[in-house]
Design an enzyme around this catalytic site. Structure first.
Site, PDB file in Angstrom:
ATOM      1  N   PRO A 138      35.271  57.811   5.347  1.00 27.71           N
ATOM      2  CG  PRO A 138      37.450  58.533   5.671  1.00 27.71           C
ATOM      3  CD  PRO A 138      36.044  59.034   5.600  1.00 27.71           C
ATOM      4  CD  GLU A 139      31.417  54.600   6.839  1.00 23.44           C
ATOM      5  OE1 GLU A 139      31.450  54.296   8.045  1.00 23.44           O
ATOM      6  OE2 GLU A 139      30.705  55.538   6.420  1.00 23.44           O
TER       7      GLU A 139
END
Length: 272
Positions: free
Chosen positions: A2-3
């Site tokens: 997850p960014e």
């Protein structure tokens, strides 16, 4: 992993429900990257404030006791809101409140939930102090990035991933932003002109803005706190498109490995 878009989408999906909720209990599963740092019973009765984000970290502020939880989703983590229930085999933290339970699912256990007395004191201060500017901060300019990178003899792709100049451009979004800016991922940061830095910053903002509008990217198991998957991956120009034609010039997209990460680019459009 997850960014920034996925973390921001998560924040937006939990903030309206949890703000003003009262903590009724905390459940811990198998240990995560770092210990919670406080006895779970200490958090019972705390009132939650509005969820915030800094880089890839979520900050869930609390009153009585003053402080909050700093949350990182690691490589495979996701938060979900739902009714209180026992933790499953890959669920390692649950915050039970008067408005439902916030549960962290993380198969690889690289995520973290850490108590801190505030963002300006340890451990939160130590974890956040090395982060670069937020990409949509109006004070951030191409000139700022040029000054930061002009002595850095590392490839620009790695500098974007490091996040000490600007946060948020993880592997997918770094590949996409460099394509939009027409910059070869292997180009040294020290060789970027102020004009190219300005163009790259605009591309980072464009790509992250698109990702936010589409709910982030779901490559394996990311979803927001209500189970909605992201759709940005379906319109990526270069990421995971090795051998397919470049949307701009038609040349085949190439894949190389940089610092153990797959890098996708167009050798014709993206000049060194």
């Amino acid at each position: 992993m997850p960014e920034l878009p996925e973390v921001e989408i998560t924040r937006r999906s939990i903030a309206p429900t949890l703000e003003g909720a009262v903590v009724t209990g905390v459940q811990l599963g198998r240990p995560l990257r770092w210990p919670l740092g406080v006895a779970p019973a200490h958090l019972v009765g705390a009132v939650l404030g509005e969820a915030q984000r800094r880089g890839k970290y979520l900050w869930l502020p609390m009153s009585r006791p003053e402080g909050g939880l700093l949350i990182h989703l690691g490589m495979s983590g996701a938060l979900a809101l739902g009714p209180e229930r026992m933790l499953g085999p890959h669920q390692h933290f649950a915050l039970h409140t008067t408005r439902g339970s916030l549960v962290l699912t993380d198969p690889r256990r690289f995520g973290a939930v850490v108590w801190s007395g505030g963002l300006d004191v340890d451990p939160a201060r130590k974890l956040l102090q090395g982060l670069g500017a937020e990409p949509f901060d109006p004070a951030l300019t191409g000139a700022t990035l040029h000054a930061r990178w002009r002595r850095r003899r590392a490839p620009i792709k790695q500098l974007l991933l490091a996040g000490d100049g600007v946060v948020g451009a993880g592997n997918i979004y770094a590949c996409e932003a460099l394509w939009h800016a027409g910059i070869r991922p292997s180009m040294l940061g020290s060789r970027l002109s102020p004009a190219r830095c300005e163009r790259l910053l605009a591309a980072v903002r464009h790509v992250l803005g698109q990702a936010l509008a589409l709910g982030g990217s779901t490559l394996r198991d990311f979803s927001d706190a209500h189970g909605v998957a992201g759709a940005y991956q379906h319109q990526a120009a270069v990421y995971d498109r090795e051998g397919q034609p470049c949307p701009r010039c038609g040349a085949p997209i190439r894949r190389e490995v940089q610092a153990q990460r797959s890098t996708y680019f167009c050798a014709r459009c993206q000049r060194p």
